[in-house]
Design an enzyme around this catalytic site. Structure first.
Site, mmCIF file in Angstrom:
data_model
loop_
_atom_site.group_PDB
_atom_site.id
_atom_site.type_symbol
_atom_site.label_atom_id
_atom_site.label_comp_id
_atom_site.label_asym_id
_atom_site.label_seq_id
_atom_site.Cartn_x
_atom_site.Cartn_y
_atom_site.Cartn_z
ATOM 1 C CG HIS A 93 0.650 6.147 4.935
ATOM 2 N ND1 HIS A 93 -0.248 7.161 5.204
ATOM 3 C CD2 HIS A 93 0.027 5.000 5.288
ATOM 4 C CE1 HIS A 93 -1.350 6.650 5.743
ATOM 5 N NE2 HIS A 93 -1.204 5.337 5.787
ATOM 6 C CG HIS A 126 -5.675 -1.351 9.228
ATOM 7 N ND1 HIS A 126 -5.875 -0.340 8.320
ATOM 8 C CD2 HIS A 126 -5.503 -0.746 10.427
ATOM 9 C CE1 HIS A 126 -5.848 0.815 8.935
ATOM 10 N NE2 HIS A 126 -5.620 0.606 10.217
ATOM 11 C CG ASN A 131 -1.836 1.160 1.316
ATOM 12 O OD1 ASN A 131 -1.438 2.279 1.009
ATOM 13 N ND2 ASN A 131 -3.058 0.932 1.742
ATOM 14 C CD GLU A 188 -7.178 -0.364 0.876
ATOM 15 O OE1 GLU A 188 -6.990 -1.436 1.465
ATOM 16 O OE2 GLU A 188 -6.743 0.731 1.291
ATOM 17 N NE ARG A 221 -7.309 11.182 5.943
ATOM 18 C CZ ARG A 221 -7.787 10.607 7.058
ATOM 19 N NH1 ARG A 221 -7.015 9.782 7.739
ATOM 20 N NH2 ARG A 221 -9.001 10.854 7.467
ATOM 21 C CD GLU A 261 -7.302 -5.915 2.838
ATOM 22 O OE1 GLU A 261 -7.334 -5.802 1.586
ATOM 23 O OE2 GLU A 261 -6.640 -5.168 3.584
ATOM 24 C CG HIS A 296 -8.035 4.199 1.187
ATOM 25 N ND1 HIS A 296 -8.168 3.975 2.542
ATOM 26 C CD2 HIS A 296 -9.240 4.671 0.777
ATOM 27 C CE1 HIS A 296 -9.391 4.277 2.927
ATOM 28 N NE2 HIS A 296 -10.059 4.720 1.878
ATOM 29 C CB THR A 319 -9.546 2.028 7.721
ATOM 30 O OG1 THR A 319 -9.094 2.819 6.618
ATOM 31 C CG2 THR A 319 -10.884 1.394 7.397
ATOM 32 N NE ARG A 354 -8.019 7.466 4.852
ATOM 33 C CZ ARG A 354 -8.908 7.001 5.727
ATOM 34 N NH1 ARG A 354 -10.120 7.534 5.797
ATOM 35 N NH2 ARG A 354 -8.583 6.031 6.544
HETATM 36 C C1 LIG Z 1 -8.256 0.577 4.276
HETATM 37 C C2 LIG Z 1 -6.913 0.531 4.848
HETATM 38 O O1 LIG Z 1 -6.691 -0.153 5.815
HETATM 39 C C3 LIG Z 1 -5.801 1.286 4.230
HETATM 40 O O2 LIG Z 1 -6.236 2.059 3.195
HETATM 41 C C4 LIG Z 1 -5.099 2.112 5.215
HETATM 42 O O3 LIG Z 1 -6.062 2.513 6.108
HETATM 43 C C5 LIG Z 1 -4.438 3.328 4.590
HETATM 44 O O4 LIG Z 1 -4.061 4.261 5.512
HETATM 45 P P1 LIG Z 1 -5.020 5.385 6.137
HETATM 46 O O5 LIG Z 1 -6.078 4.692 6.914
HETATM 47 O O6 LIG Z 1 -4.102 6.151 7.009
HETATM 48 O O7 LIG Z 1 -5.610 6.184 5.022
HETATM 49 N N1 LIG Z 2 -6.044 -2.657 3.691
HETATM 50 C C1 LIG Z 2 -4.928 -2.482 4.551
HETATM 51 C C2 LIG Z 2 -3.838 -1.784 3.852
HETATM 52 O O1 LIG Z 2 -3.889 -1.571 2.668
HETATM 53 C C3 LIG Z 2 -2.629 -1.361 4.575
HETATM 54 O O2 LIG Z 2 -2.880 -0.890 5.872
HETATM 55 P P1 LIG Z 2 -1.625 -0.351 6.728
HETATM 56 O O3 LIG Z 2 -0.513 -1.368 6.618
HETATM 57 O O4 LIG Z 2 -1.198 0.945 6.108
HETATM 58 O O5 LIG Z 2 -2.159 -0.227 8.122
#
Ligand SMILES: CC(=O)[C@@H](O)[C@H](O)COP(=O)(O)O
Ligand SMILES: NCC(=O)COP(=O)(O)O
Length: 242
Positions: A10, A190, A7, A70, A49, A151, A43, A101, A45
């Site tokens: 960040h 997550h 993912n 996402e 953000r 998931e 993701h 999330t 959002r």
């Molecule tokens: C849905 C999920 O778990 C991820 O998209 C993760 O949450 C990304 O980080 P943020 O929640 O900080 O947007």
């Molecule tokens: N769906 C969870 C994800 O994509 C990553 O979550 P995280 O490792 O950033 O908490």
């Protein structure tokens, strides 16, 4: 072979924090693929953000593996998803004021909107995953609504005190078994990091882990490529013991 979805949200968080054009999440995705990522997760959002609309469309063109988008169950997001044509869409719950999330999508309470979203995305040729809590009722409902992938939200396990972790792992294990029994592809993610990933990765039936925050954080010190390689190695060691 268990799959790693990296993912890259960040990486975009760091860019948005200063309004610069770096670091580039597309470049991060390409480095992650070179380092062994099996798919890229991002993701979009509602509050934008981190990931921006342009990232979604640029990502579609750039990545060579699979794209897992996402998004929340809203008309705007479904419209963007259908236009972007990712391989997978993972429907997630969203609250604008949340830090991250906080739990799974309640697919029982939101039955109608989730069913309609699944139908629309599947008609567009997109596989749909539901980001839900490790709860048998939610998993059965996901299956009944026509999703082929779930998931499981691992946040409760990741945040639990050491003494409480075995109970969370047992809950996850049971949830995986329910999903696999229904013929679903069962992913998880997550809050997973280098020290807590092994017990989840080694659960029989888990197909894919989506991990972002910990990899981006490790990359600050070790570089993105090494951070991805090390996470994949942790997962493979957990499954195969090497
Ligand atoms: C849905 C999920 O778990 C991820 O998209 C993760 O949450 C990304 O980080 P943020 O929640 O900080 O947007
Ligand atoms: N769906 C969870 C994800 O994509 C990553 O979550 P995280 O490792 O950033 O908490």
């Amino acid at each position: 072979m268990i799959e790693l979805g990296v993912n890259i949200d960040h990486v975009a968080t760091l860019r948005q924090q200063r309004g610069t054009d770096y670091p580039d999440p597309i470049r991060a995705a390409q480095v992650a693929e070179d380092a062994g990522a099996d798919l890229i997760t991002l993701h979009l959002r509602e509050d934008r953000r981190h990931i921006q609309d342009a990232d979604v469309f640029a990502m579609r063109k750039a990545i060579r593996t699979r794209m897992n988008l996402e998004c929340a169950v809203t008309p705007e997001m479904l419209e963007i998803a259908c236009r972007a044509e990712p391989d997978d869409v993972c429907l997630v719950p969203e609250r604008r004021e949340e830090l991250t999330t906080e739990g799974g999508l309640d697919v029982i309470t939101h039955e109608q909107s989730v069913r309609a979203a699944i139908e629309r995305l599947q008609q567009a040729g997109i596989r749909v995953s539901l980001f839900i809590d490790p709860d048998a009722q939610q998993i059965r409902q996901a299956h009944a609504l026509g999703a082929t992938v779930v998931e499981l939200h691992t946040g409760a396990y990741a945040e639990a005190a050491m003494a409480d972790q075995p109970a969370h792992l047992e809950r996850l294990r049971e949830a995986v078994a329910v999903g696999v029994g229904l013929g679903l592809r069962v992913n998880a993610g997550h809050g997973l990091h280098y020290d807590n990933v092994a017990p989840v990765a080694s659960m029989p039936g888990i197909a894919e882990l989506n991990i972002g925050h910990a990899i981006v954080a490790r990359a600050v010190f070790d570089g993105f490529e090494t951070a991805v390689r090390d996470m994949k190695a942790c997962m493979i060691r957990a499954v195969y013991g090497k």
